[in-house]
Design a protein around this motif. Structure first.
Motif, short mmCIF file in Angstrom:
data_model
loop_
_atom_site.label_atom_id
_atom_site.label_comp_id
_atom_site.label_asym_id
_atom_site.label_seq_id
_atom_site.Cartn_x
_atom_site.Cartn_y
_atom_site.Cartn_z
N TYR A 139 39.70 -48.03 -15.34
CA TYR A 139 38.33 -48.25 -14.86
C TYR A 139 38.04 -47.43 -13.61
CZ TYR A 139 34.20 -51.28 -13.94
OH TYR A 139 32.94 -51.80 -13.73
N SER A 140 38.98 -47.40 -12.69
CA SER A 140 38.77 -46.70 -11.41
C SER A 140 38.98 -45.19 -11.52
CB SER A 140 39.71 -47.27 -10.34
OG SER A 140 41.06 -47.06 -10.70
N ALA A 141 39.78 -44.75 -12.51
CA ALA A 141 40.16 -43.34 -12.60
C ALA A 141 39.13 -42.48 -13.34
CB ALA A 141 41.51 -43.21 -13.30
N GLY A 142 38.25 -43.09 -14.11
CA GLY A 142 37.32 -42.32 -14.93
C GLY A 142 35.96 -42.12 -14.31
N ASN A 143 34.98 -41.85 -15.16
CA ASN A 143 33.61 -41.58 -14.71
C ASN A 143 32.97 -42.76 -13.99
OD1 ASN A 143 32.84 -38.91 -15.30
ND2 ASN A 143 32.61 -39.37 -17.48
N LEU A 194 36.05 -47.60 -23.19
CA LEU A 194 34.74 -47.86 -22.60
C LEU A 194 34.79 -47.88 -21.08
CD1 LEU A 194 33.30 -50.58 -25.01
CD2 LEU A 194 33.32 -48.08 -25.23
N LEU A 195 35.89 -48.36 -20.53
CA LEU A 195 36.02 -48.43 -19.08
C LEU A 195 36.14 -47.05 -18.44
CD1 LEU A 195 38.50 -51.43 -18.73
CD2 LEU A 195 36.14 -51.37 -17.92
N TYR A 196 36.67 -46.09 -19.18
CA TYR A 196 36.83 -44.74 -18.62
C TYR A 196 35.48 -44.03 -18.49
CZ TYR A 196 39.27 -40.41 -17.52
OH TYR A 196 39.75 -39.29 -16.88
N GLY A 197 34.57 -44.31 -19.40
CA GLY A 197 33.21 -43.82 -19.25
C GLY A 197 32.99 -42.37 -19.64
N SER A 198 33.74 -41.85 -20.61
CA SER A 198 33.53 -40.48 -21.08
C SER A 198 32.16 -40.35 -21.75
CB SER A 198 34.63 -40.08 -22.06
OG SER A 198 35.90 -40.14 -21.46
N ALA A 199 31.65 -39.14 -21.79
CA ALA A 199 30.35 -38.90 -22.42
C ALA A 199 30.41 -39.13 -23.92
CB ALA A 199 29.87 -37.48 -22.12
N ALA A 200 31.58 -38.87 -24.53
CA ALA A 200 31.79 -39.10 -25.96
C ALA A 200 33.14 -39.76 -26.14
CB ALA A 200 31.73 -37.78 -26.74
N VAL A 244 35.05 -27.66 -25.25
CA VAL A 244 35.90 -28.65 -24.60
C VAL A 244 37.38 -28.29 -24.67
CG1 VAL A 244 36.05 -30.09 -26.67
CG2 VAL A 244 36.36 -31.14 -24.44
N ALA A 245 37.80 -27.55 -25.67
CA ALA A 245 39.21 -27.17 -25.80
C ALA A 245 39.66 -26.27 -24.65
CB ALA A 245 39.45 -26.47 -27.13
N ARG A 246 38.72 -25.60 -24.01
CA ARG A 246 39.06 -24.67 -22.92
C ARG A 246 38.93 -25.31 -21.53
NH1 ARG A 246 39.78 -19.80 -25.17
NH2 ARG A 246 38.81 -19.41 -27.20
N LEU A 247 38.57 -26.57 -21.48
CA LEU A 247 38.44 -27.26 -20.20
C LEU A 247 39.80 -27.71 -19.68
CD1 LEU A 247 35.34 -29.53 -20.90
CD2 LEU A 247 35.37 -27.33 -19.70
N GLY A 248 39.89 -27.94 -18.37
CA GLY A 248 41.09 -28.53 -17.80
C GLY A 248 41.24 -29.96 -18.28
N GLU A 249 42.42 -30.53 -18.10
CA GLU A 249 42.72 -31.83 -18.66
C GLU A 249 41.77 -32.92 -18.15
OE1 GLU A 249 44.70 -33.87 -21.54
OE2 GLU A 249 44.91 -31.76 -20.99
N GLU A 250 41.52 -32.94 -16.85
CA GLU A 250 40.65 -33.98 -16.29
C GLU A 250 39.22 -33.83 -16.78
OE1 GLU A 250 39.20 -35.88 -12.00
OE2 GLU A 250 40.67 -34.25 -12.04
N GLN A 251 38.70 -32.59 -16.78
CA GLN A 251 37.34 -32.35 -17.26
C GLN A 251 37.22 -32.72 -18.74
OE1 GLN A 251 37.30 -28.14 -15.89
NE2 GLN A 251 35.28 -28.65 -15.05
N LYS A 252 38.25 -32.40 -19.50
CA LYS A 252 38.25 -32.70 -20.93
C LYS A 252 38.19 -34.21 -21.16
CE LYS A 252 41.14 -30.34 -23.35
NZ LYS A 252 42.41 -29.86 -23.94
N ASN A 253 38.98 -34.95 -20.41
CA ASN A 253 39.00 -36.42 -20.57
C ASN A 253 37.68 -37.05 -20.16
OD1 ASN A 253 41.64 -36.43 -21.52
ND2 ASN A 253 42.51 -36.67 -19.48
N LEU A 254 37.06 -36.52 -19.11
CA LEU A 254 35.78 -37.07 -18.68
C LEU A 254 34.68 -36.80 -19.70
CD1 LEU A 254 35.90 -36.18 -14.87
CD2 LEU A 254 36.14 -38.44 -15.89
#
Length: 292
Positions: free
Chosen positions: A123-127, A177-183, A88-98
């Protein structure tokens, strides 16, 4: 696939300029993790995905650093950390946040935007893209349910910088919780909240994790709340070893005494004293307000 994998990972914080010992020599921090290898399983009834995992242990034992490395917010000097198989440290910022959201201790905000607008934006910007059913009531929208669960109705029109610390923490829980990340990694998210709010928040977090398959990691000092609500527990020891399992498996008298270096009876007394001190302070504030 494991939820979190540490592969021969080493991490040391850089020296702080001006931080010297009694002889004027630069203090060099000791490694937090030194060629550490370990894994937290995922994808079955014993795994962290879809579970609330509590991180407990004495201050300075590596809980915060563990979460920052696992979420990719810190990069190890050697080795690597995988989250659901991804570095995850090597992901882009958006991918990392998701993939991983983080709630830090004492987060500060510059925005004066009202809470309701910020909640809607997250809520609208995340997963979840602003569309998810409630956990307890599927006929209810998730945002509306979180406003109710975290008692946010009275602060929706307020700017973040006008909120109390306890109110900010409840808003942050809703954000995560609203962003909906996997972790989701939460570093002391319950501080400044009332005892009843802590209990109800953790109960909901556990339901959310179980129903959505989200891996929730929460560091906290309240051992009784970990026993009551955590599906799994990570117990951090000063020697950088970590025990993982259910509360019954990990939070034994021997395990806790080894980690904290004091008898279990003293730990319980410290918890009770802290609650009593907080209650005394709250009562004093209410008395001053009533006499104002």
């Amino acid at each position: 696939m494991d939820c979190i994998e540490f592969e021969d990972l080493s991490f040391t914080y850089p020296p702080v300029e001006g931080d010297v010992d009694s002889e004027g020599k630069q203090i060099v921090p000791a490694p937090v993790f030194d060629h550490f290898t370990g894994a937290i399983p995922s994808g079955d009834s014993a795994g962290a995905a879809g579970a609330l995992t509590s991180l407990i242990g004495p201050n300075g034992s590596g809980k915060s650093t563990f979460m920052l490395l696992a979420s990719g917010r810190l990069v190890p000097q050697t080795g690597r950390c995988l989250l659901f198989g991804q570095d995850v440290a090597r992901l882009g910022e958006e991918q990392k946040n998701l993939l991983a959201s983080v709630i830090y201790q004492n987060m500060e905000f510059e925005s004066d935007e009202a809470v309701d607008k910020l909640l809607a934006y997250v809520y609208s910007a995340g997963n979840l893209k602003g569309k998810a059913s409630g956990i307890r009531d599927e006929s209810c929208d998730l945002l509306a349910e979180l406003v109710d669960v975290f008692e946010l109705e009275k602060v929706l029109s307020h700017g973040l910088r006008k909120l109390s610390k306890g109110e900010i923490q409840r808003v942050l829980l809703a954000f995560s919780l609203l962003y909906g990340s996997a972790a989701v990694f939460m570093d002391e998210p319950l501080f400044a909240m009332e005892e009843g709010q802590k209990d109800s928040a953790l109960a909901y977090l556990r339901e959310y994790a179980g129903k959505t398959g989200t891996a929730l990691f929460v560091s906290m000092h309240e051992l009784d709340l970990s026993r009551k609500h955590a599906d799994k527990v990570l117990l951090f020891h000063p020697d950088r070893t970590i025990d993982y399992g259910t509360a019954d498996e990990v939070m034994t008298d021997g395990g806790l005494e080894k980690a904290y270096g004091v008898p279990v009876a003293m730990l319980k007394k410290q918890e009770d004293m802290t609650r009593e001190e907080l209650k005394t302070a709250a009562d004093a504030i209410l008395k001053v307000q009533a006499n104002a």
